[in-house]
Structures are given as C-alpha cells and as structure tokens.
Motif scaffolding. Sequence first.
Motif, PDB file in Angstrom:
ATOM      1  N   ASN A 192     -10.036   6.818  -5.334  1.00 45.61           N
ATOM      2  CA  ASN A 192      -8.968   5.835  -5.221  1.00 45.61           C
ATOM      3  C   ASN A 192      -9.046   4.780  -6.313  1.00 45.61           C
ATOM      4  N   VAL A 201       0.866  -1.179   0.000  1.00 43.43           N
ATOM      5  CA  VAL A 201       0.000   0.000   0.000  1.00 43.43           C
ATOM      6  C   VAL A 201       0.903   1.229   0.000  1.00 43.43           C
ATOM      7  N   ILE A 238     -10.126   0.166  -0.384  1.00 46.52           N
ATOM      8  CA  ILE A 238      -8.899  -0.627  -0.483  1.00 46.52           C
ATOM      9  C   ILE A 238      -9.158  -2.108  -0.743  1.00 46.52           C
ATOM     10  N   ILE A 261      -3.208   4.793  -2.754  1.00 42.01           N
ATOM     11  CA  ILE A 261      -4.395   5.249  -2.036  1.00 42.01           C
ATOM     12  C   ILE A 261      -4.143   6.599  -1.384  1.00 42.01           C
ATOM     13  N   ILE A 273      -1.168  -1.020  -4.298  1.00 38.62           N
ATOM     14  CA  ILE A 273      -2.391  -0.239  -4.156  1.00 38.62           C
ATOM     15  C   ILE A 273      -2.009   1.192  -3.841  1.00 38.62           C
ATOM     16  N   GLY A 314      -5.119   1.676   5.397  1.00 41.48           N
ATOM     17  CA  GLY A 314      -5.113   0.322   4.868  1.00 41.48           C
ATOM     18  C   GLY A 314      -4.074  -0.573   5.499  1.00 41.48           C
ATOM     19  N   THR A 315      -3.353  -0.065   6.489  1.00 43.59           N
ATOM     20  CA  THR A 315      -2.302  -0.868   7.111  1.00 43.59           C
ATOM     21  C   THR A 315      -2.742  -1.495   8.430  1.00 43.59           C
TER      22      THR A 315
END
Length: 320
Positions: free
Chosen positions: A225, A136, A196, A155, A153, A164-165
């Motif tokens: 996104n 990400v 995501i 974002i 990805i 997203g982590t």
Amino acid sequence: MRYFEIRLYTNQIGLEMASGMLLSMGITDFVTENPDDLRDFLDKKNSYEWDYVDESVLNLSNVEPNLTFYLECSEEGQKTMQCFRHALETVKRDAEEAGTDYGRLELSVTEVCDEDWRDKWKEYFKPTHITDRFVVKPSWEDYEKKENSELVIEIDPGMAFGTGTHPTTTLCIRMLEKYIASSDEIVLDVGCGSGILSIAAALLGVKTVKGVEIDPIAVDVAKENVQMNCLESQIEVFQGDLTKGLAVQADIVVANLMADLVMLLSKDVSKHLKGRGIYISSGILVEKKNQVSHSIQNCGFEILEIAEEGEWCAIVAQKR
C-alpha cells in the motif's frame, strides 16, 4: 473458475476426524464452524484478546458443527470428492459397529464461482470521505479530487484487513491532522496493519514515518500500500514488537489497537517518545475511556483530549 463447495455436517469429534481425513488426502485449506470454539473464545484467557465482538459472531452458538472445503470443478476435483465420499462411508460403517457418535455425517455439495466469494466484499468498498480532507479509495475504483486540498489514500487491504473507514481509523487521522506540527517530526505507527495511518501521516507532510507490525502478512500488505501511494521515500514498514524493544524514537506515536493492548503498551510507548512526545491511541470503546486514560496517566502522560465517534474514542496524551 468454478468450484465445488463441500460442507460436512457432523459434531465436535467428527470435526477432528474429518480434519485428519482431509489432511491425509493433502487438503490443508478448510474451514470449521464449531460452537465450542465460540465458548472458548468468549472465555478468553488474556484480557487483551478481544474488546468488541460483532453480534453476527454470536450466531455461531446456534450453528451445527460443520467443515467446509473447496475443490475445482474438474475431473481431478470430482475424483477427490468421490474419494472423500467413499472414505466417509467407511467411517460411517465403522462408527456404527463401534458405537462411535460422529453426528449425522451428511454432505452438502454446491457448485460456486470463485468470483462469488473471493471478491464479493469489494462491492461494499467505495471511495469514502473519512475526514474533511481525507478520502480512502480502493485500488480498483476511480476517483477525481473534488478540491485540491483533498488527500487521497489508495489502499488494497485484502480480505484480512480493514478498509480504513472504521471510526477508530477516522479518529486517529483527525488527531494526526490536528497534532502534526512539522514535516520534520517522526511518526511511529504501532500495529500499522494495512498502513493507512502511516500513509495519512506522510500525506500530511511528515518526511519520516515508521510503521511497525508484529504480523508478517500485515507487513507485506502495508508495504504494498505504501508503494501504491508512491510514499516509499517517507515510510518504512518493518516487523517488530514494541514490548521487545525497537531502535526508534518518535515525536508522535499512533496506536489504533484495542483498550487492553493500549494499556499494555503505554509504558513501552513512553520509552520511544521524544520532542513534544504526543501519544495518539484508539480502538477504545467509550465505556473504557476512563480506565484507559488512568492507565496512560500512570505511565507518565498527561491527557490532552479524548475524541469520540459513536461507541469508540481516541485518547491523545503528552509525555510529561
């Protein structure tokens, strides 16, 4: 651009008074910190309102009630601030005469640069491997693939959405990697947020991904996104509520929400599953995995596996 950060220390009644004063001046953007709000929050009316509270939130219980707003460091901003000061002095005099307690009604004024707070969070969002294959990366960072098999990805979540982590996202993506069996399957991402998981499913080769979100702001973020990752031909994001019915049938439903919402929605998820009928849910604290699993089973599912990372878990089920 530079701003005046203006903070008023008061009490509960004073917050209501000051909020009304600012609104009458045309100032609608302000933040209040109030221990009473924390007490109301912890005494949640609905069980699904929250599932996990960061310890930093609990520090609010020791905070003196205050209200903060910002004005541009300009002649107009100075005039507005002076007007607020004068109005506050009038309130103080009237309060003393009437015996009304508004707390100490003291102002703190600090000059700040918007870059100090607007983009500060970006310093902590760097390209991150969230699985063996997925990386990400924020839109403002460069990243070169280490291997051709890596899936990146890109974002830009904004300050209101996760990067997203978080372990719950990682768990969902790992389960998507494992359970997507064909590019012809349809994936429905419930509560898609920044998009995501929808993007991950598309990068894994799924040709048709539907992202549904109840929040219109999240819908806009997710669409941006999706466009940033050039996946508009595979992903459709729309506003909707699963409990009110959607004209969507999917082979896989993924829902990264929270334990009580997963339990609440599981019956509705069942109505939207076809084919292999895979249901991936996360946002669930490990301590609630048995409770959520039983609830999912009672909605006509068989539990296939439960994956854990730290204090979080994801539950994979299949429609009977």
